[in-house]
Enzyme design. Structure first.
Site, short mmCIF file in Angstrom:
data_model
loop_
_atom_site.label_atom_id
_atom_site.label_comp_id
_atom_site.label_asym_id
_atom_site.label_seq_id
_atom_site.Cartn_x
_atom_site.Cartn_y
_atom_site.Cartn_z
N CYS A 84 0.74 -1.25 0.00
CA CYS A 84 0.00 0.00 0.00
C CYS A 84 0.77 1.32 0.00
O CYS A 84 1.47 1.64 -0.94
CB CYS A 84 -1.03 -0.03 1.13
SG CYS A 84 -2.35 -1.21 0.82
N HIS A 139 -4.32 7.35 0.14
CA HIS A 139 -3.61 6.60 1.19
C HIS A 139 -2.25 7.20 1.53
O HIS A 139 -1.33 6.50 1.92
CB HIS A 139 -3.44 5.13 0.77
CG HIS A 139 -3.32 4.20 1.96
ND1 HIS A 139 -2.84 2.92 1.85
CD2 HIS A 139 -3.60 4.39 3.27
CE1 HIS A 139 -2.85 2.33 3.04
NE2 HIS A 139 -3.31 3.22 3.91
#
Length: 478
Positions: A84, A139
């Site tokens: 991520c 993110h």
């Protein structure tokens, strides 16, 4: 095909590549071509083996495959983190995430997001006259100063966290961390479309609105990250996949491929293909046993998301620029997502400056065959207790033990104590350890990695803060 056409095409490729090699710095302004559009498409948690161009048989991906057919497919494409936000931080900056305190997921260990001292590719391209937009997953921070509009993007449609539900929020069984607001710029929106469809539509509209100006589009899908949610429109395509999880995953992949196809079709409709550089890649390997298992496959690679085995860091990696890059080509030398950043800057007419301290390189000369060297002497990884280095065909890697392996190690931790040597040219699956037979390679790779590691001390605090980051891992966003 006429000889004249072939000669013309070869001349165009040579001319374009020469400009890349020169970094545009010595050419007269009126000799420069129009600044190409740049599109980076990022999938989330896709398996290495789940794209047709990389051998997938049960999930058709015709639109992603078309990028490989019309461009360059990298067989040794990597990302700098096995999950991520660290990968995304390095993609946005062109620099290893460990250098500025983004080794872990956003909100872990006091990390508020992408270090405010770092300059993003969007900021640099905006200064060069590009319209910049992001659609999908950010993110990299959600508090003041970390929003995409604060980091160089003109437009944003998506969500700020690590994941999101794909279906309208009134559906039962919601996971709270995936219900963060969907935003258009800074305003919350009530999205009723299937989210992957919505992201594809929004990306198409961005291209349509800005077709006349150079644009940078970062299309960051949350597909095929959990939660596993899809509509019957896509599930009905896979009646022969009996495993429910794999069938849902396949349907989600198909939805993403359709969305990518709509973006590519819009580029064709606007006659922009020959003036648009498109990259496709995944943010990390597919999660097989932990970190949000979704039904992906990384065959023939070992391991998956959260690990520094090949299955955690080697990803589908494709570039298309019609008329400039060779069509249907394969590039076998190791490349990494930070090279995409460096390539984007140079094709936009921004020669890479030493003071930027980028870790990526411009890939165009390598892809076009004008530079037969190797883009990188070595590639490096570190996540918590885990490490890896690849130099040539040799790799030194620390095995994954459990989820604690991804957390901060003690200050006196010996990263090389459990490291093992493998040769990827003969053992892509990392099944045959060669540590005892090649102690010289162990020492050579260990020294290289230790030198790199010393530039970014473990647990480096975010944003230049002086306090040490302690404590157990916080609730995961992945």
């Amino acid at each position: 095909m006429s000889a004249l056409y072939v000669t013309s095409m070869k001349s165009r490729i040579l001319f374009a590549t020469t400009m890349f090699l020169l970094g545009f710095s010595v050419l007269a302004e009126n000799a420069l071509p129009p600044k190409p559009n740049i599109v980076i498409i990022l999938s989330d948690d896709m398996g290495y083996a789940d794209v047709g161009a990389y051998g997938c048989k049960d999930i058709p991906t015709p639109n992603i495959d078309s990028l490989a057919k019309n461009g360059v497919r990298c067989t040794n494409g990597y990302v700098s983190g096995p999950y991520c936000s660290p990968t995304r931080a390095a993609l946005m900056t062109g620099r290893y995430q460990q250098r500025y305190g983004c080794e872990y997921l956003t909100t872990w260990h006091g990390n508020p997001g992408l270090n405010l001292k770092e300059t993003t590719v969007a900021q640099r391209l905006k200064e060069a006259g590009y319209v910049t937009g992001i659609v999908g997953k950010w993110h990299l921070g959600h508090t003041k100063g970390y929003h995409p509009l604060d980091r160089g993007f003109d437009e944003f449609y998506g969500f700020l966290g690590g994941g999101h539900h794909y279906l309208p929020l009134e559906k039962k069984g919601r996971v709270e961390e995936y219900t963060t607001p969907l935003l258009r710029n800074r305003e919350e929106v009530d999205e009723r479309r299937y989210l992957t469809d919505a992201f594809g539509d929004e990306a198409v509209e961005f291209v349509r609105r800005h077709a006349a100006a150079p644009f940078f589009l970062y299309l960051a899908f949350n597909a095929v990250h959990v939660p596993l949610e899809v509509t019957e429109k896509y599930t009905s395509r896979f009646p022969d996949i009996k495993d429910k999880r794999r069938r849902t995953y396949a349907a989600m992949t198909a939805a993403m491929d359709d969305a990518i196809g709509r973006v590519l079709e819009e580029l064709r409709a606007k006659n922009l293909e020959s003036n648009t550089l498109v990259f496709f890649l995944n943010d990390n390997g597919g999660p097989l046993e932990h970190n949000g298992v979704n039904g992906s496959r990384n065959t023939p690679l070992r391991g998956g998301k959260g690990e520094t085995w090949e299955g955690g860091i080697r990803v589908p990696f494709i570039a298309q620029w019609k008329g400039v890059l060779p069509a249907g080509a394969t590039y076998d030398k190791p490349v990494i997502q930070m090279d995409i950043t460096a390539t984007a800057l140079e094709v936009a007419g921004l020669p890479l400056r030493p003071e930027w301290q980028l870790d990526g390189v411009n890939l165009l000369p390598f892809f076009a065959g004008q530079n037969e060297g190797t883009p990188h002497q070595a590639l490096y990884w570190r996540l918590g207790h885990l490490m890896a280095i690849r130099a040539g065909d040799w790799k030194l890697v620390t095995p994954y033990d459990n989820e604690d392996s991804m957390g901060p190690p003690p200050e006196d931790y010996n990263f090389l104590a459990k490291a093992r040597v493998y040769n990827l040219s003969s053992d892509i699956s990392e099944k045959h350890e060669l540590t005892d037979k090649h102690r010289d390679k162990f020492r050579e790779l260990g020294e290289l990695w230790s030198k790199w590691n010393a530039q970014s001390p473990p647990n480096a605090p975010p944003n230049g803060e002086s306090q040490k980051l302690k404590g157990k891992r916080q609730k995961k966003e992945d």
